[in-house]
Design a protein around this motif. Sequence first.
Motif, short mmCIF file in Angstrom:
data_model
loop_
_atom_site.label_atom_id
_atom_site.label_comp_id
_atom_site.label_asym_id
_atom_site.label_seq_id
_atom_site.Cartn_x
_atom_site.Cartn_y
_atom_site.Cartn_z
N ILE A 105 9.26 -9.30 -1.53
CA ILE A 105 9.60 -7.99 -2.08
C ILE A 105 10.94 -8.11 -2.82
N SER A 106 11.04 -7.40 -3.94
CA SER A 106 12.28 -7.40 -4.70
C SER A 106 12.42 -6.05 -5.39
N ARG A 107 13.63 -5.77 -5.88
CA ARG A 107 13.86 -4.51 -6.56
C ARG A 107 14.76 -4.74 -7.77
N ARG B 85 14.32 10.52 -8.77
CA ARG B 85 15.41 10.46 -7.80
C ARG B 85 16.29 9.28 -8.16
N THR B 86 17.45 9.20 -7.51
CA THR B 86 18.34 8.07 -7.74
C THR B 86 17.82 6.88 -6.97
N PHE B 87 17.05 6.07 -7.64
CA PHE B 87 16.30 4.97 -7.02
C PHE B 87 17.18 4.04 -6.21
N SER B 88 18.34 3.70 -6.76
CA SER B 88 19.10 2.60 -6.18
C SER B 88 19.77 2.97 -4.86
N TRP B 89 19.71 4.21 -4.43
CA TRP B 89 20.37 4.59 -3.19
C TRP B 89 19.47 4.48 -1.97
N VAL C 251 3.97 -3.66 5.17
CA VAL C 251 3.86 -5.04 4.70
C VAL C 251 5.25 -5.64 4.47
N ALA C 252 6.09 -4.91 3.75
CA ALA C 252 7.41 -5.40 3.41
C ALA C 252 8.31 -4.22 3.05
N ALA C 253 9.61 -4.43 3.22
CA ALA C 253 10.58 -3.38 2.87
C ALA C 253 11.89 -4.03 2.45
N ILE C 254 12.66 -3.27 1.66
CA ILE C 254 13.93 -3.78 1.15
C ILE C 254 14.96 -2.66 1.15
N SER C 255 16.14 -2.96 1.62
CA SER C 255 17.18 -1.94 1.74
C SER C 255 18.06 -1.92 0.50
N SER D 5 16.36 7.03 3.49
CA SER D 5 17.73 6.52 3.53
C SER D 5 17.77 5.14 2.91
N SER D 6 18.96 4.54 2.91
CA SER D 6 19.12 3.23 2.26
C SER D 6 18.81 2.06 3.19
N SER D 7 18.68 2.31 4.49
CA SER D 7 18.61 1.21 5.44
C SER D 7 17.19 1.01 5.98
#
Length: 121
Positions: A70-72, A27-31, A48-52, A101-103
């Motif tokens: 967390i980082s991406r 999938r398009t990871f960055s979205w 535990v953690a999440a990143i938008s 979703s992205s958020s």
Amino acid sequence: QVQLVESGGGLVQDGGSLRLSCAVSGRTFSWFAMGWFRQAPGKERESVAAISWPNSNTYYADSVKGRFTISRDNAKNRVYLQMNSLKPEDTAVYYCAAGASSSLPLSVAYWGQGTQVTVSS
């Protein structure tokens, strides 16, 4: 087909560090928002953690604030969880999750297979 593959788990002593990595394909990871969950024996799975995306806003469970990061890397389709000052109560299977979703808050659409983290006292 979306695949999430975790790596980096293992056995570490109390106070040690580990870095988990999750590779995403299909999938398009960055979205999309990404996150990490964990499940200890006899307990429910917990966030535990999440990143938008795209602002990389983050969420951390109170139990890991100040210790986990967390980082991406959108270019590499990877999300990471740097875990420092590990405690025996951090012992669990850690799961990577991809959002719908992205958020944030993260609404999980896909799960990885999990990686075991064991912290010895």
